[in-house]
Each structure stands twice: as structure tokens, then as C-alpha cells.
Design a protein around this motif. Sequence first.
Motif, mmCIF file in Angstrom:
data_model
loop_
_atom_site.group_PDB
_atom_site.id
_atom_site.type_symbol
_atom_site.label_atom_id
_atom_site.label_comp_id
_atom_site.label_asym_id
_atom_site.label_seq_id
_atom_site.Cartn_x
_atom_site.Cartn_y
_atom_site.Cartn_z
ATOM 1 N N PHE A 142 0.824 -1.203 0.000
ATOM 2 C CA PHE A 142 0.000 0.000 0.000
ATOM 3 C C PHE A 142 0.864 1.262 0.000
ATOM 4 N N VAL A 143 1.705 1.436 1.026
ATOM 5 C CA VAL A 143 2.581 2.605 1.093
ATOM 6 C C VAL A 143 3.963 2.147 1.544
ATOM 7 N N GLU A 144 4.966 2.685 0.896
ATOM 8 C CA GLU A 144 6.342 2.393 1.274
ATOM 9 C C GLU A 144 7.033 3.720 1.593
ATOM 10 N N ILE A 145 7.694 3.762 2.732
ATOM 11 C CA ILE A 145 8.436 4.956 3.128
ATOM 12 C C ILE A 145 9.923 4.640 2.961
ATOM 13 N N THR A 146 10.612 5.481 2.210
ATOM 14 C CA THR A 146 12.035 5.281 1.990
ATOM 15 C C THR A 146 12.788 6.570 2.327
ATOM 16 N N ALA A 147 14.082 6.430 2.482
ATOM 17 C CA ALA A 147 14.948 7.585 2.718
ATOM 18 C C ALA A 147 16.368 7.196 2.353
ATOM 19 N N ASN A 148 17.189 8.193 2.127
ATOM 20 C CA ASN A 148 18.603 7.953 1.864
ATOM 21 C C ASN A 148 19.337 8.022 3.198
ATOM 22 N N PRO A 149 19.777 6.880 3.723
ATOM 23 C CA PRO A 149 20.404 6.864 5.043
ATOM 24 C C PRO A 149 21.896 7.217 5.031
ATOM 25 N N ILE A 150 22.447 7.494 3.848
ATOM 26 C CA ILE A 150 23.889 7.743 3.754
ATOM 27 C C ILE A 150 24.187 9.211 4.089
ATOM 28 N N LYS A 151 25.021 9.376 5.094
ATOM 29 C CA LYS A 151 25.450 10.704 5.532
ATOM 30 C C LYS A 151 26.942 10.812 5.220
ATOM 31 N N VAL A 152 27.333 11.931 4.613
ATOM 32 C CA VAL A 152 28.745 12.158 4.337
ATOM 33 C C VAL A 152 29.248 13.152 5.381
ATOM 34 N N GLU A 153 30.164 12.678 6.201
ATOM 35 C CA GLU A 153 30.705 13.530 7.260
ATOM 36 C C GLU A 153 31.721 14.506 6.673
ATOM 37 N N GLU A 154 32.093 15.507 7.466
ATOM 38 C CA GLU A 154 33.047 16.511 6.999
ATOM 39 C C GLU A 154 34.354 15.878 6.553
ATOM 40 N N SER A 155 34.724 14.775 7.145
ATOM 41 C CA SER A 155 35.957 14.074 6.782
ATOM 42 C C SER A 155 35.837 13.367 5.432
#
Length: 148
Positions: free
Chosen positions: A94-107
Motif C-alpha cells: 500500500f505505502v512504502e516509506i524510503t529515505a537515503n540513510p547515507i550521511k557524508v561527514e566533513e571528513s
Amino acid sequence: MLKESLNKWLKIDPIEIIREILSDRAILKWIEEKNRKQLKKGLNSEGVKLSDIGGEYSAVTLDLNPDKVADKVDLFDTGKFYESIIAQANLFDFVEITANPIKVEESGQRVNLYNRWGKDIIGLNEENLQELIEIVKDKLIIEILKKV
């Protein structure tokens, strides 16, 4: 007349109507916003505090964001993760919730938020799910009454 009325009732497919309701962009936006609000409160979709799952923010994050409290993790630093939360109508769920979990740190290091806080950071908690059910139920009744 009774036969015609009965035939109208028999032709109603409540599952199809629910799919249509959950495909409404306004409903999908509501779902996205509810997920963001849960995270702002520091909770995942199971109602568990993020700080209880993945620990506190790092000293670097706290230095970069002086308004943050170490033990109230909300996963909002730049807002990119929140912006990536998308609810979509899905044929099977019915509904799918997605997100981009990749975080690029300052390093430059890439960090997957799911690895630290789990995939349950995406999804509605029980309270929001019950609210969605009530919204869908009310719309379903209206749509069924229109068809008969």
C-alpha cells in the motif's frame, strides 16, 4: 431496485478504494511529515528513543551543532536525511516509506544511519499509524457511499 442496489454493493472493491486513498499525494505528504515529526521527538517507528539505540551524538556533532543535546538524538544535522524521506504508493504494501540513510561527514567518510539506529527510523509509530487508519477509514466510507 433491490437487485440494482445489491449489485452496486457487490461491485465495490474496498481494497482498491484504499489503494486510491493511499495514492493521494496529500496523504503521502502527511505520512512523510509524521515520520519527520517522530524523528524530531527522537523516536523511531517502534517508539524507541534513538539515543537508546545508537547512543549519544559524537563530540564533533555537538561542536558543530551547539543547540543539540547529547542524549536527544533526532538525526537532523543538515536536514538532508529528513528531505530524503519519501512515501510512495506501492502495489504490495500500500505505502512504502524510503529515505537515503547515507550521511557524508566533513571528513568525507560515508556513514549509513541504518547501521547505527536501525531501519525502524523510517516508518510510522503506533499513534501515527492509528491516526492514518482513522483518516483512511473516514475517506473509505465517503467513497463507498458515493458508489452506492
